[in-house]
Design a protein around this motif. Structure first.
Motif, short mmCIF file in Angstrom:
data_model
loop_
_atom_site.label_atom_id
_atom_site.label_comp_id
_atom_site.label_asym_id
_atom_site.label_seq_id
_atom_site.Cartn_x
_atom_site.Cartn_y
_atom_site.Cartn_z
N VAL A 1 36.49 25.07 50.48
CA VAL A 1 37.53 25.02 49.45
C VAL A 1 38.39 26.28 49.57
CG1 VAL A 1 37.98 24.88 46.98
CG2 VAL A 1 35.98 23.73 47.95
N THR A 2 39.71 26.13 49.47
CA THR A 2 40.62 27.29 49.54
C THR A 2 41.60 27.25 48.37
OG1 THR A 2 42.27 26.13 50.88
CG2 THR A 2 40.52 27.28 52.05
N GLY A 3 42.07 28.46 48.01
CA GLY A 3 43.05 28.55 46.93
C GLY A 3 44.39 27.99 47.36
N TRP B 1 35.42 29.49 37.73
CA TRP B 1 35.67 28.26 38.51
C TRP B 1 34.35 27.57 38.83
CZ3 TRP B 1 34.56 26.05 43.26
CH2 TRP B 1 35.37 24.98 43.64
N ASP C 1 31.28 30.28 45.02
CA ASP C 1 32.62 30.86 44.82
C ASP C 1 32.44 32.18 44.07
OD1 ASP C 1 35.31 31.47 43.93
OD2 ASP C 1 35.79 29.38 44.36
N LYS D 1 42.17 23.86 46.18
CA LYS D 1 41.79 23.88 44.76
C LYS D 1 42.83 23.18 43.88
CE LYS D 1 38.75 27.94 44.53
NZ LYS D 1 38.53 29.26 43.95
N CYS E 1 31.83 25.40 49.35
CA CYS E 1 32.02 26.84 49.41
C CYS E 1 33.50 27.22 49.44
CB CYS E 1 31.31 27.40 50.64
SG CYS E 1 31.35 29.20 50.78
N ASP E 2 33.87 28.21 48.63
CA ASP E 2 35.23 28.75 48.65
C ASP E 2 35.41 29.61 49.91
OD1 ASP E 2 37.80 29.30 47.75
OD2 ASP E 2 37.15 31.16 46.79
N TYR E 3 36.65 29.74 50.35
CA TYR E 3 36.90 30.55 51.55
C TYR E 3 36.67 32.04 51.26
CZ TYR E 3 39.23 32.84 55.43
OH TYR E 3 39.50 33.64 56.50
#
Length: 541
Positions: free
Chosen positions: A97-99, A29, A24, A120, A69-71
């Motif tokens: 993972v996305t906000g 975070w 991320d 998230k 992994c975050d987007y």
């Protein structure tokens, strides 16, 4: 099979570590989630990356069990990384993972075979949720790999057994395969006449075997796992890491451990090779991994069980022909053979081969026959039109249009006439209007006598002979001579009908029915044959 502690089925009690890469561009975070994950379970070992480029570098250097992994990554997206990962690693768990929830992103991620899709804000409400998702995803992936591995192992075992004609060849093929899949050394030991363990086949680092195994050692006075497994008749698995450099590693009776560590072995597993309470020897493997886990032990057990089946069947076949001196093929006009009408009714592309001919009683004979290029339904129809076949017993069929069955015809037949003359039958093939009966002629029967018997029954002009093997001395093995006719018949049928194969193709009731005897009688004769063969030196090489 890869000798790696991260492979294999994961049970509920599995505590193997899980390597996670957390990605991320939000460093706060990442740092927070790493602490939460490691607090949630100490089996989680977390590495981090805070950009697309750093993530690629980290994944080039590591082989994680799971990627989170975050987007949004600043210099790329998690979806881009997922696409790149799936090109090389289609099975590794990847959690995106996305906000905020985004249906378009979710749809694209599913298209790229994302393992899980998490928001998230859902993680904020349940701090341990990500750890549970990771463990669940890794457990499922490991289980899939284990099932695939098990299937491939069984396919490989079948190929090895099919391609091997002797115990030595099978042992060599199995050992070489185990080394090819990652073990540093593999060997199969068998018992000689003095009940000493001697190598049959080996592959890999044989220098250890030459140093650790001496010809004057016996299973009862050695602590090497192969000898212990044979003595205890149960698997013995050892990790060598705790003994390296300690007094125990060089203690009397445990010198093999120091030798093993000198050859960079870190674990060993030895499993007895046996079948029907008869022990043939032991399979032992040495690994450079710290331990040989339960999944590997399960697969190794598959090997030993299959090798045990093969060793038993090979020993029986060898003993049944142990007094052979020459192999001869007798050719007859196919019209003189009881299977002629069936062969004539079949398409030209179908081949018909009989591997055993067994007198069922005074009036009927059972032909154990394999046909290629036909189906069970078609064969049933064509056999019904034959006036020489009274009934048919099906043993097994496969996807390649291969059918194995028992055909019952009236006696006498060319094969039973030869058996009465004292020969051992090998097989019969009917093709091109000719019945070719291949038999092994013993030392007390001449080929001329056999030709005379067949000529008297079918006419001199219809009988021809072809020698397919040169004469050789008879072996000093009387085990097969000790079998009664019925014991031999029962044993031959059991072998040819796949009774000793894995999975077992026929049960004792079905085979007893084929011979027209009771199940109890069949079992009695089979066990008696086993005892005679294996107490008369069948273990000799």
């Amino acid at each position: 099979m890869t000798v790696n502690s991260t492979d294999g089925p994961v049970a509920g009690s599995d505590e193997r570590s899980i390597a996670v890469v957390l990605i991320d561009d939000d460093e706060t975070w990442v740092r927070t989630q790493r602490r939460l994950l490691e607090r949630a379970h100490d089996r989680l070992q977390v590495s981090t990356a805070t950009s697309f480029e750093e993530a690629q570098t980290t994944l080039d250097e590591q082989e994680p069990d799971c990627i989170v992994c975050d987007y949004q990554l600043g210099d790329g997206t998690g979806l881009d990384l997922l696409t790149a990962i799936r090109a090389d690693e289609p099975e590794i768990p990847f959690l995106l993972v996305t906000g905020e929830g985004n249906e378009a992103v979710a749809s694209d991620a599913i298209g790229e075979q994302v393992t899980d899709y998490i928001r998230k804000r859902d993680l904020s409400a349940q701090p341990t949720r990500l750890a549970r998702r990771i463990e669940s995803a890794v457990t499922a992936a490991r289980t899939r790999r284990a099932l695939t591995r098990e299937r491939k192992t069984k396919e490989t075992l079948l190929e090895l057994v099919t391609a091997s004609t002797t115990r030595e060849e099978l042992g060599r093929n199995v050992c070489e395969h185990l080394v090819d899949t990652g073990y540093a050394c593999a060997w199969i030991g068998i018992l000689d006449d003095d009940r000493q363990l001697v190598p049959l086949s080996a592959a890999g680092d044989r220098a250890y075997l030459e140093a650790a195994l001496t010809p004057d050692t016996r299973p009862t006075n050695r602590s090497e796992p192969a000898f212990l497994a044979l003595d205890r008749t149960e698997p013995v698995v050892r990790s060598l890491e705790h003994t390296v450099g300690t007094t125990e590693s060089v203690a009397e009776g445990a010198k093999w451990e120091q030798l093993a560590t000198d050859h960079d072995f870190r674990s060993v597993a030895a499993l007895p090779i046996s079948h029907d309470e008869l022990c043939f020897g032991v399979l032992t493997v040495y690994s450079q991994s710290p331990r040989i886990d339960s999944s590997e032990q399960t697969l190794l057990s598959e090997y030993t069980e299959t090798v045990g089946y093969a060793f038993q069947t090979t020993a029986w076949k060898r003993t049944l022909l142990s007094s052979a001196t020459a192999t001869v093929t007798f050719s007859l006009n196919s019209r003189d053979h009881p299977l002629a009408t069936l062969a004539a009714a079949l398409p030209e592309t179908v081949t018909l081969q009989t591997s055993s001919v067994i007198p069922r009683n005074d009036d009927n004979v059972l032909y154990v026959t394999t046909l290629r290029g036909t189906t069970k339904a078609d064969l049933t129809t064509r056999a019904a039109s034959s006036d020489t076949i009274s009934s048919i017993e099906f043993y097994r069929t496969d996807a390649e249009n291969r059918v194995q069955c028992g055909l019952i015809v009236a006696s006498p037949t060319p094969e039973t006439l030869l058996v009465d003359a004292g020969v051992s039958l090998s097989h019969t093939v009917i093709e091109d209007e000719t019945a070719k009966v291949t038999a092994v002629v013993g030392p007390e029967t001449t080929v001329q006598e056999c030709v005379g018997i067949l000529s008297e029954a079918y006419g001199e002009s219809n009988v021809m002979t072809v020698w397919t093997a040169s004469e050789r001395p008879a072996k000093e093995d009387t085990a097969s001579e000790e079998l009664t006719d019925r014991q031999r018949q029962v044993l031959e049928l059991a072998i040819e009908a796949g009774y000793f194969e894995r999975p077992r193709h026929n049960n004792t009731s079905e085979l007893a029915d084929a011979l027209g005897i009771s199940r109890a009688t069949f079992t009695q004769h089979l066990r008696a044959a086993q005892r005679k063969l294996f107490t008369s030196g069948v273990h000799k090489q």
